[in-house]
Scaffold this active site. Sequence first.
Site, mmCIF file in Angstrom:
data_model
loop_
_atom_site.group_PDB
_atom_site.id
_atom_site.type_symbol
_atom_site.label_atom_id
_atom_site.label_comp_id
_atom_site.label_asym_id
_atom_site.label_seq_id
_atom_site.Cartn_x
_atom_site.Cartn_y
_atom_site.Cartn_z
ATOM 1 N N THR A 185 5.388 -2.427 -2.794
ATOM 2 C CA THR A 185 4.198 -3.090 -3.309
ATOM 3 C C THR A 185 4.466 -3.574 -4.718
ATOM 4 O OG1 THR A 185 1.804 -2.890 -3.579
ATOM 5 C CG2 THR A 185 3.128 -0.955 -4.159
ATOM 6 N N ASN A 186 3.429 -4.075 -5.376
ATOM 7 C CA ASN A 186 3.535 -4.439 -6.782
ATOM 8 C C ASN A 186 2.354 -3.836 -7.519
ATOM 9 O OD1 ASN A 186 1.262 -6.309 -6.802
ATOM 10 N ND2 ASN A 186 2.572 -7.714 -5.672
ATOM 11 N N THR A 187 2.280 -4.060 -8.806
ATOM 12 C CA THR A 187 1.246 -3.399 -9.605
ATOM 13 C C THR A 187 -0.012 -4.243 -9.782
ATOM 14 O OG1 THR A 187 2.253 -4.207 -11.645
ATOM 15 C CG2 THR A 187 2.943 -2.026 -10.859
#
Length: 88
Positions: free
Chosen positions: A21-23
Amino acid sequence: MRVLITAGGTEEPLDGVRRLTNTSTGATGLALATAFANGGTEVVLLHAERVPVDGLPFETVPFLTFDDLAAALQDVLGRRGFDAVIHL
């Protein structure tokens, strides 16, 4: 005026317990959607499942993976027209 906004990052399962995922929190998209809605614009917000959307005065559609987001975009864009799309 009708606006479609996307917010938050996708998550891609690697296996039964891990995800890539990413932030991205979706905060920018949520703020834009709220501002447009407060100004009288009809808003549809496609959002990552982790974006808090309880009690918002516009339509929200959750997504998890990139494929979920792509399907939601295709569905919503196929059902109605928009004056603007803001894809964050």
